[in-house]
Design a protein around this motif. Structure first.
Motif, PDB file in Angstrom:
ATOM      1  N   VAL A  21      33.924  16.667  63.046  1.00 14.45           N
ATOM      2  CA  VAL A  21      34.342  15.688  62.043  1.00 14.45           C
ATOM      3  C   VAL A  21      33.097  15.152  61.335  1.00 14.45           C
ATOM      4  N   GLU A  22      33.133  15.137  60.004  1.00 13.02           N
ATOM      5  CA  GLU A  22      31.972  14.706  59.237  1.00 13.02           C
ATOM      6  C   GLU A  22      31.942  13.186  59.081  1.00 13.02           C
ATOM      7  N   ILE A  23      30.833  12.600  59.471  1.00 13.08           N
ATOM      8  CA  ILE A  23      30.590  11.168  59.327  1.00 13.08           C
ATOM      9  C   ILE A  23      29.423  11.020  58.358  1.00 13.08           C
ATOM     10  N   ASP A  24      29.672  10.356  57.268  1.00 12.80           N
ATOM     11  CA  ASP A  24      28.732  10.280  56.156  1.00 12.80           C
ATOM     12  C   ASP A  24      28.227   8.834  56.062  1.00 12.80           C
ATOM     13  N   VAL A  25      26.924   8.643  56.088  1.00  8.90           N
ATOM     14  CA  VAL A  25      26.353   7.300  56.001  1.00  8.90           C
ATOM     15  C   VAL A  25      25.460   7.221  54.766  1.00  8.90           C
ATOM     16  N   ILE A  26      25.871   6.409  53.798  1.00 10.47           N
ATOM     17  CA  ILE A  26      25.051   6.163  52.617  1.00 10.47           C
ATOM     18  C   ILE A  26      23.937   5.207  53.030  1.00 10.47           C
ATOM     19  N   HIS A  27      22.690   5.664  52.920  1.00 10.88           N
ATOM     20  CA  HIS A  27      21.579   4.916  53.495  1.00 10.88           C
ATOM     21  C   HIS A  27      20.536   4.638  52.424  1.00 10.88           C
ATOM     22  N   ARG A  28      20.316   3.384  52.130  1.00 10.00           N
ATOM     23  CA  ARG A  28      19.415   3.028  51.027  1.00 10.00           C
ATOM     24  C   ARG A  28      17.976   3.468  51.277  1.00 10.00           C
ATOM     25  N   ASN A  29      17.613   3.668  52.515  1.00 12.09           N
ATOM     26  CA  ASN A  29      16.251   4.094  52.824  1.00 12.09           C
ATOM     27  C   ASN A  29      15.917   5.485  52.290  1.00 12.09           C
ATOM     28  N   LEU A  30      16.955   6.249  51.908  1.00  8.66           N
ATOM     29  CA  LEU A  30      16.748   7.609  51.430  1.00  8.66           C
ATOM     30  C   LEU A  30      16.567   7.675  49.921  1.00  8.66           C
ATOM     31  N   GLY A  31      16.639   6.551  49.239  1.00  9.44           N
ATOM     32  CA  GLY A  31      16.439   6.547  47.792  1.00  9.44           C
ATOM     33  C   GLY A  31      17.707   6.858  47.039  1.00  9.44           C
ATOM     34  N   ARG A  32      17.565   6.938  45.708  1.00 14.40           N
ATOM     35  CA  ARG A  32      18.704   7.226  44.855  1.00 14.40           C
ATOM     36  C   ARG A  32      18.223   7.902  43.578  1.00 14.40           C
ATOM     37  N   HIS A  33      19.171   8.416  42.798  1.00 13.46           N
ATOM     38  CA  HIS A  33      18.856   9.193  41.593  1.00 13.46           C
ATOM     39  C   HIS A  33      18.735   8.252  40.394  1.00 13.46           C
ATOM     40  N   HIS A  34      17.516   8.022  39.928  1.00 11.78           N
ATOM     41  CA  HIS A  34      17.293   7.207  38.747  1.00 11.78           C
ATOM     42  C   HIS A  34      16.898   8.091  37.571  1.00 11.78           C
ATOM     43  N   VAL A  35      17.182   7.601  36.368  1.00  8.65           N
ATOM     44  CA  VAL A  35      16.853   8.347  35.148  1.00  8.65           C
ATOM     45  C   VAL A  35      16.046   7.448  34.217  1.00  8.65           C
ATOM     46  N   GLY A  36      15.820   7.930  32.981  1.00  5.00           N
ATOM     47  CA  GLY A  36      14.934   7.233  32.051  1.00  5.00           C
ATOM     48  C   GLY A  36      15.268   5.779  31.816  1.00  5.00           C
ATOM     49  N   GLN A  37      16.572   5.462  31.644  1.00  2.21           N
ATOM     50  CA  GLN A  37      16.960   4.092  31.359  1.00  2.21           C
ATOM     51  C   GLN A  37      16.653   3.163  32.520  1.00  2.21           C
ATOM     52  N   CYS A  38      16.582   3.725  33.705  1.00  2.00           N
ATOM     53  CA  CYS A  38      16.334   2.920  34.900  1.00  2.00           C
ATOM     54  C   CYS A  38      14.889   2.423  34.974  1.00  2.00           C
ATOM     55  N   GLY A  39      13.980   3.115  34.262  1.00  2.00           N
ATOM     56  CA  GLY A  39      12.560   2.839  34.400  1.00  2.00           C
ATOM     57  C   GLY A  39      12.179   1.395  34.146  1.00  2.00           C
ATOM     58  N   ALA A  40      12.676   0.832  33.040  1.00  2.00           N
ATOM     59  CA  ALA A  40      12.321  -0.546  32.691  1.00  2.00           C
ATOM     60  C   ALA A  40      13.492  -1.507  32.899  1.00  2.00           C
ATOM     61  N   CYS A  41      14.479  -1.084  33.677  1.00  2.00           N
ATOM     62  CA  CYS A  41      15.684  -1.908  33.864  1.00  2.00           C
ATOM     63  C   CYS A  41      15.352  -3.175  34.667  1.00  2.00           C
ATOM     64  N   PRO A  42      15.781  -4.343  34.196  1.00  2.00           N
ATOM     65  CA  PRO A  42      15.501  -5.591  34.919  1.00  2.00           C
ATOM     66  C   PRO A  42      16.213  -5.685  36.263  1.00  2.00           C
ATOM     67  N   LYS A  43      17.231  -4.845  36.469  1.00  2.00           N
ATOM     68  CA  LYS A  43      17.976  -4.868  37.726  1.00  2.00           C
ATOM     69  C   LYS A  43      17.515  -3.783  38.698  1.00  2.00           C
ATOM     70  N   ARG A  44      16.475  -3.078  38.346  1.00  2.00           N
ATOM     71  CA  ARG A  44      16.017  -1.939  39.148  1.00  2.00           C
ATOM     72  C   ARG A  44      15.686  -2.342  40.586  1.00  2.00           C
ATOM     73  N   THR A  45      15.112  -3.508  40.761  1.00  3.33           N
ATOM     74  CA  THR A  45      14.633  -3.891  42.093  1.00  3.33           C
ATOM     75  C   THR A  45      15.755  -4.008  43.120  1.00  3.33           C
ATOM     76  N   HIS A  46      16.981  -4.343  42.680  1.00  6.76           N
ATOM     77  CA  HIS A  46      18.072  -4.422  43.652  1.00  6.76           C
ATOM     78  C   HIS A  46      19.184  -3.416  43.380  1.00  6.76           C
ATOM     79  N   CYS A  47      18.846  -2.366  42.639  1.00  6.19           N
ATOM     80  CA  CYS A  47      19.808  -1.294  42.402  1.00  6.19           C
ATOM     81  C   CYS A  47      19.781  -0.323  43.576  1.00  6.19           C
ATOM     82  N   VAL A  48      20.911  -0.141  44.225  1.00  6.15           N
ATOM     83  CA  VAL A  48      20.975   0.803  45.348  1.00  6.15           C
ATOM     84  C   VAL A  48      21.787   2.042  44.998  1.00  6.15           C
ATOM     85  N   GLU A  49      22.298   2.119  43.760  1.00  4.70           N
ATOM     86  CA  GLU A  49      23.162   3.235  43.387  1.00  4.70           C
ATOM     87  C   GLU A  49      22.460   4.288  42.537  1.00  4.70           C
ATOM     88  N   GLY A  50      21.669   3.876  41.545  1.00  7.42           N
ATOM     89  CA  GLY A  50      21.140   4.836  40.603  1.00  7.42           C
ATOM     90  C   GLY A  50      22.246   5.350  39.700  1.00  7.42           C
TER      91      GLY A  50
END
Length: 339
Positions: free
Chosen positions: A259-288
């Motif tokens: 049985v697959e157990i999937d854990v979304i773990h913020r320590n592994l990073g996330r997929h950010h793109v160009g708009q994310c670079g200067a985003c004021p919310k970047r510091t607490h964005c855990v989704e990308g």
């Protein structure tokens, strides 16, 4: 079948096609309304139910889309390559549009899939017609495992039995059923029971860390790290892999007795793109960047935390090609950081 678009126009579809190839989601919100009110709800970027319950002057945006509008939009975006479609809300099964939309879904062709995300409480009521839809999978939210915890988390008198019954209804109807659970102080004592429930029924389950928004920041102290759960899973199995490719957050995937157990773990990073670079919310964005969100007003949003990046597509819904072109252009600009 969704008809592929003629991409001979000047619009560049590369970013949108890349997003789709990386398993990006199209999340279609059928309604911002819900029959429960989980405190952490992000409501796909609209005002969540607990906020409206506390202050009736704060209401979600006014609905504009019809069932036909939703179906046209899904077909246009599937033709542009977005073939992983998730129906969300609110609670999608509280919407009068749920049946006319879900009963008339276009064939997505090879590689396409439709998933319904639900709190489970309406599945018994709607099971007769749901069984005849093109839905491939149902994902039931199981953030609680007792009447006490469902009251504390969802502010409802609906019994946990209604949710558990909904899961059994889903298992009877659909070939794939999965669970998801947000880790939080209010259910920390029940995580073991939720995991055992899933394993006993051989249901894949995804555990998620809190996505902070402006609406739930007052209860940020309820957030719980996945570290303890990961440590526990490592006592149950040595079958673990890490996935950091594609869009969204990195995840740890365990297999316990198959049985697959999937854990979304913020320590592994996330997929950010160009708009994310200067985003004021970047510091607490855990989704990308992992989903495009189409809502009941005909707006498309590439980022849950940024209302100002929402694209109004309502005027283009009857113009199949222009609808897809506007989406492709918006995704290109978001990816490049030029919105």
């Amino acid at each position: 079948m969704a008809v592929p678009l003629d991409h001979s126009s000047a619009v560049d579809y590369t970013a949108l096609r890349n997003f789709a190839a990386l398993r990006g989601q199209l999340r279609v919100s059928l309604t911002p309304r819900c029959n429960i009110a989980c405190w952490f709800c992000h409501n796909e970027g609209d005002i969540p139910p607990p906020v409206t319950r506390a202050n009736r002057t704060l209401q979600p945006r006014v609905k504009q889309f019809s069932a036909e509008n939703y179906l046209t939009s899904i077909e246009a975006l599937a033709g542009a390559g977005l073939k992983r479609v998730y129906f969300t809300g609110g609670e999608p099964l509280t919407s009068p549009l749920a049946r006319p939309v879900l009963e008339n879904l276009p064939n997505l062709g090879v590689g396409g899939s439709y998933t319904l995300i639900t709190n489970g409480t309406r599945l018994r009521t709607h099971r007769s017609w749901l069984a005849g839809t093109r839905l491939d999978k149902v994902k039931v939210s199981l953030h609680y495992f007792s009447d006490e915890s469902i009251r504390a988390i969802a502010n409802t008198r609906i019994s946990i039995d209604a949710v558990l019954d909904g899961i059994e209804q889903a298992r009877d109807i659909f070939p794939q059923v999965e669970l998801n659970c947000l880790l939080q102080r209010e259910n920390e004592h029940e995580i073991g029971s939720i995991l055992e429930f899933a394993l006993n029924r051989r249901l894949p389950v995804q555990f998620i860390e809190l996505v902070s928004t402006d609406f739930n920041e007052s209860r940020a102290s309820s957030a719980v790290s996945a570290d303890a759960l990961i440590a526990h899973l490592r006592t149950l199995t040595a079958d673990e892999r890490t996935e950091v490719t594609g869009v969204g957050q990195g995840r740890r995937v365990f297999r316990v007795d198959g049985v697959e157990i999937d854990v979304i773990h913020r320590n592994l990073g996330r997929h950010h793109v160009g708009q994310c670079g200067a985003c004021p919310k970047r510091t607490h964005c855990v989704e990308g960047f992992w989903a495009l969100r189409l809502d009941h007003t005909g707006s498309l949003q590439p980022c849950l935390l940024r209302d100002d990046l929402r694209l109004d597509l309502s005027k283009l819904v009857n113009h199949y090609r222009h609808f897809a072109e506007a989406t492709a252009s918006h995704v290109s600009a978001f990816t490049e950081g030029s919105l």
